[in-house]
Each structure stands twice: as structure tokens, then as C-alpha cells.
Write a protein that holds these residues in place. Sequence first.
Motif, PDB file in Angstrom:
ATOM      1  N   SER A   1      -2.032 -11.277   5.297  1.00 34.46           N
ATOM      2  CA  SER A   1      -2.481 -10.156   4.483  1.00 34.46           C
ATOM      3  C   SER A   1      -3.225  -9.130   5.328  1.00 34.46           C
ATOM      4  N   GLY A   2      -4.042  -9.615   6.256  1.00 30.50           N
ATOM      5  CA  GLY A   2      -4.801  -8.720   7.131  1.00 30.50           C
ATOM      6  C   GLY A   2      -3.899  -7.892   8.034  1.00 30.50           C
ATOM      7  N   GLU A   3      -2.833  -8.507   8.550  1.00 31.17           N
ATOM      8  CA  GLU A   3      -1.884  -7.767   9.388  1.00 31.17           C
ATOM      9  C   GLU A   3      -1.177  -6.674   8.590  1.00 31.17           C
ATOM     10  N   LEU A   4      -0.765  -7.027   7.389  1.00 30.45           N
ATOM     11  CA  LEU A   4      -0.086  -6.053   6.541  1.00 30.45           C
ATOM     12  C   LEU A   4      -1.039  -4.919   6.157  1.00 30.45           C
ATOM     13  N   LEU A   5      -2.288  -5.262   5.898  1.00 32.60           N
ATOM     14  CA  LEU A   5      -3.290  -4.250   5.557  1.00 32.60           C
ATOM     15  C   LEU A   5      -3.489  -3.267   6.708  1.00 32.60           C
ATOM     16  N   ALA A   6      -3.639  -3.794   7.905  1.00 37.31           N
ATOM     17  CA  ALA A   6      -3.858  -2.916   9.071  1.00 37.31           C
ATOM     18  C   ALA A   6      -2.690  -1.950   9.251  1.00 37.31           C
ATOM     19  N   ASN A   7      -1.465  -2.463   9.096  1.00 38.10           N
ATOM     20  CA  ASN A   7      -0.287  -1.602   9.227  1.00 38.10           C
ATOM     21  C   ASN A   7      -0.247  -0.535   8.131  1.00 38.10           C
ATOM     22  N   LYS A   8      -0.579  -0.964   6.917  1.00 36.19           N
ATOM     23  CA  LYS A   8      -0.521  -0.037   5.785  1.00 36.19           C
ATOM     24  C   LYS A   8      -1.595   1.047   5.901  1.00 36.19           C
ATOM     25  N   VAL A   9      -2.814   0.672   6.269  1.00 32.80           N
ATOM     26  CA  VAL A   9      -3.893   1.659   6.402  1.00 32.80           C
ATOM     27  C   VAL A   9      -3.557   2.673   7.492  1.00 32.80           C
ATOM     28  N   ALA A  10      -3.002   2.189   8.603  1.00 28.62           N
ATOM     29  CA  ALA A  10      -2.610   3.099   9.682  1.00 28.62           C
ATOM     30  C   ALA A  10      -1.557   4.094   9.196  1.00 28.62           C
ATOM     31  N   ALA A  11      -0.601   3.605   8.417  1.00 23.65           N
ATOM     32  CA  ALA A  11       0.452   4.490   7.900  1.00 23.65           C
ATOM     33  C   ALA A  11      -0.119   5.508   6.917  1.00 23.65           C
ATOM     34  N   LEU A  12      -0.985   5.054   6.027  1.00 26.98           N
ATOM     35  CA  LEU A  12      -1.551   5.935   5.013  1.00 26.98           C
ATOM     36  C   LEU A  12      -2.458   6.999   5.621  1.00 26.98           C
ATOM     37  N   GLN A  13      -3.192   6.646   6.674  1.00 26.56           N
ATOM     38  CA  GLN A  13      -4.140   7.577   7.269  1.00 26.56           C
ATOM     39  C   GLN A  13      -3.514   8.458   8.354  1.00 26.56           C
ATOM     40  N   SER A  14      -2.261   8.186   8.676  1.00 26.90           N
ATOM     41  CA  SER A  14      -1.619   8.917   9.778  1.00 26.90           C
ATOM     42  C   SER A  14      -1.465  10.408   9.499  1.00 26.90           C
ATOM     43  N   GLY A  15      -1.415  10.800   8.238  1.00 31.10           N
ATOM     44  CA  GLY A  15      -1.250  12.209   7.896  1.00 31.10           C
ATOM     45  C   GLY A  15      -2.556  12.934   7.652  1.00 31.10           C
ATOM     46  N   GLY A  16      -3.677  12.264   7.914  1.00 28.28           N
ATOM     47  CA  GLY A  16      -4.979  12.895   7.754  1.00 28.28           C
ATOM     48  C   GLY A  16      -5.375  13.237   6.330  1.00 28.28           C
ATOM     49  N   PRO A  17      -5.208  12.320   5.373  1.00 29.83           N
ATOM     50  CA  PRO A  17      -5.572  12.630   3.981  1.00 29.83           C
ATOM     51  C   PRO A  17      -7.087  12.609   3.770  1.00 29.83           C
ATOM     52  N   GLU A  18      -7.524  13.320   2.735  1.00 27.42           N
ATOM     53  CA  GLU A  18      -8.932  13.255   2.329  1.00 27.42           C
ATOM     54  C   GLU A  18      -9.197  12.005   1.495  1.00 27.42           C
ATOM     55  N   VAL A  19      -8.171  11.553   0.812  1.00 26.44           N
ATOM     56  CA  VAL A  19      -8.296  10.409  -0.084  1.00 26.44           C
ATOM     57  C   VAL A  19      -6.949   9.707  -0.160  1.00 26.44           C
ATOM     58  N   ILE A  20      -6.988   8.401  -0.412  1.00 28.19           N
ATOM     59  CA  ILE A  20      -5.771   7.620  -0.635  1.00 28.19           C
ATOM     60  C   ILE A  20      -5.704   7.307  -2.120  1.00 28.19           C
ATOM     61  N   ALA A  21      -4.542   7.524  -2.715  1.00 28.57           N
ATOM     62  CA  ALA A  21      -4.344   7.216  -4.129  1.00 28.57           C
ATOM     63  C   ALA A  21      -3.345   6.081  -4.268  1.00 28.57           C
TER      64      ALA A  21
END
Length: 405
Positions: free
Chosen positions: A355-375
Motif C-alpha cells: 500500500s505504501g509503494e502504491l501511495l508513493a507512486n500515486k502522490v508523485a503522479a498527482l502532484q506532478s502537475g503542481g496542483p493547489e489541492v487534490i480532489a
Amino acid sequence: MQTSLTAEFLATPEGREADAILRACVHCGFCTATCPTYQLLGDELDGPRGRIYQLKLMLEGVPPTRTTQLHLDRCLTCRACETTCPSGVRYARLADLGRAELEQRVPRPAGERLTRWLLRTLVPYPGRLRPFIALGRLARPLLPTALRRKVPAKRPAGPWLAAARDRRMLVLEGCVQAVATPATNAAAARVLARLGVTLIRADSAGCCGAVSTHLAAPAEGLDFMRRNIDAWWPHIEAGAEAIVVSASGCGTMVKEYGEALRNDPAYAAKAGRVAGLARDIAEVVAQEDLGRLKARAEGRKVAFHSPCSLQHGQRIRGVVESILRGAGFQLTPVPDAHLCCGSAGTYSLLQPELSGELLANKVAALQSGGPEVIATANIGCQLHIESGAAVPVRHWIELLDEVCS
């Protein structure tokens, strides 16, 4: 594929259902390309095709082992394989049937049994869960960083508005969401009130039944479903238009009530009606005149995480994104958006490393575009991603509520 399930199991409704699902599989292997655990581990037995083969052997009479259990436990039930499958194999249903059977054949160590019992005894009950979350919040400053980030911050719900018009829809308050993020359904009520719909709560409704079902306690899961049906039925008879679910994982479960209870003569018809009325909040909002919301997000940058239960379970794709864009939000790109974040109900607690590995990959993908917030659209994903993200994580309906006038 050809099957030869044991006569004893094949004589049961579950056996006949499992046999039909197995026969639909042609072992093409397309599913492995989108399976998160196969991508991480590279083991055929940790992909859908391998797990199907292991379940087939067990149901044909080959004694399963702890290794069989391990590979099935590692499955997220994210249903990405179902989206990819050209033959329409209902893998998630087969996995639930197999888990229940496997639990009877392979004893778990005492520690695992206790952990799973505690999860089933605590998580589906808001009254039991609330004191633990409150205690975690009090102790938050003293906790190690990793554990501190897993304690949900307190989120005031705000007012629950009613509409002037006489349109009513039921809402599933759920279990974890009702305690950890009550602001979500309150925001949904405010948005729908602006659209002329009043959300009503049925006091005796609760957990959708998914926790027990996915932890190999199907009878317990069915009891939760029956309780909800009983709680909702008077409102349905009084004319409630729909059952709105803002947690996509719960929505997937409620939409399957008819199938789950089809062999129960007392509840089959009611369960089918309930399943037919179930709607994800995105489906409801998308059907209304959104111009009435007067939403102005003014280009606020948002990364949207589409939960597996939304895009693979309910097959709702692009709807939330369209609503957010229409409200003026700027959606940032999310690579590999089809992959699971690793939450998957109780999976993050039972399989923390994967779960931790998948989380790290997902957070990196979500934050890659520089969002102010994740929905996102599911409470489990929200809390899980929040534990690893550097920006706030919210349910999308809360963001929409904030920019409406």
C-alpha cells in the motif's frame, strides 16, 4: 476455460456463480497489464490471471495453502482488470466468493484473525470508531510523523441545507466518512439544495456492508445491507428519488445489493429496487442545471484522483472532471490515472508495504502537475492520499460547494 468444480460446491448458488465466472475467462493475460500488484511484484500469481487459476484449483478440490491465501490477500480488488478484460470476467465477485471459501479451508494465525475481527468490529460502526479517532486527534502531537499523518484532522461539517422545492433524495452517511469527514455529505446537501433537492438521512442506516464482504464475512455483510434497506424503505415508499452516495466505494457496493441478495426471498425485490436507485453524487449533480450553482473557481488548479471504485467499479469516467472544469477549476494532468492509490478499504492496514509503494507512486503522479489541492471521490482514498501528500486533499463536492454562490 474448462472447469470441474467439486460437486458439493457446484450444488450451491455460490458454486454455480463461480463456475460461470471462471468459464468466461480465456486466460488472455490482458488484465496483467493494468494490475497494480503485478506491476509492483512481477509475479504471475500476484496478477488476476494467476489468482483466477489458484481459485480454480481450490474450487476443483486441490487443497489451498497459506501461499494461496497470501496471493489473494495481496489483491486490492481495484477492478482495473475488469476494465481491461475483453471477456467481461467479473473478477471482483470471484475474488469475494473465493475469499469466503478460502477462509474456511486455510486457518489464519491468531494475530491475523484478531486483526480482521477488530476491523470488522470497529470500522463499520461510527459510534465505536468515533472515540478512537478523537483519541488519535488528542495524541496527534505526540505521535511519530508517519502515524501522525494517518490521523484525520477535524473537519467541521457546516450547515445541512434543505431545498425550497419538494424533491427528496436519501443519502448514505456510511461509517468512516460519517466520523472522519462529515463535511462531505454536508457539502453535498448544500450543493443539491441549490439545485432544488433536499438530502434526507435515515437514522438507522449505516455501513454499506463492504468491509465485512471483502474481509470474507459475507453473511455479516448481507446483514448490513438488510439493515440499510429496512432504514431506507419507508422513504423510498414515500417518494425519495434516489439514494445518493458520496463515497464511491460504498456506491459500488450499494449498486450491487440486488445481486448480493437475489437469493433472499424476503429482500430480493427490495434490494433490486435499492440498487436501481443508488447514484454516485457525481451522477446526480451532472443531471441538474449547473448554471444555477453560479460556480466560479477562477482557474484554481486541482489534481483529480478518480478512485478505482468510481472508474472501474461503477464505470463512471470523466463526469467529475467535467463538473469541475465547468465550475472553473483547472485540472492538472495525472499520469497512470487508472492505477490504485493503495487504500482499497482495509488494504492499507493489512498490506502496509504494498500500500505504501502504491501511495508513493500515486502522490508523485498527482502532484506532478503542481496542483493547489487534490480532489477525490472516496473517503478511503482521501485519507490515504492525505497521509502522503504535500497539498490538501478534499472530496470534490466540498470544492464545488466552496465556489458556489
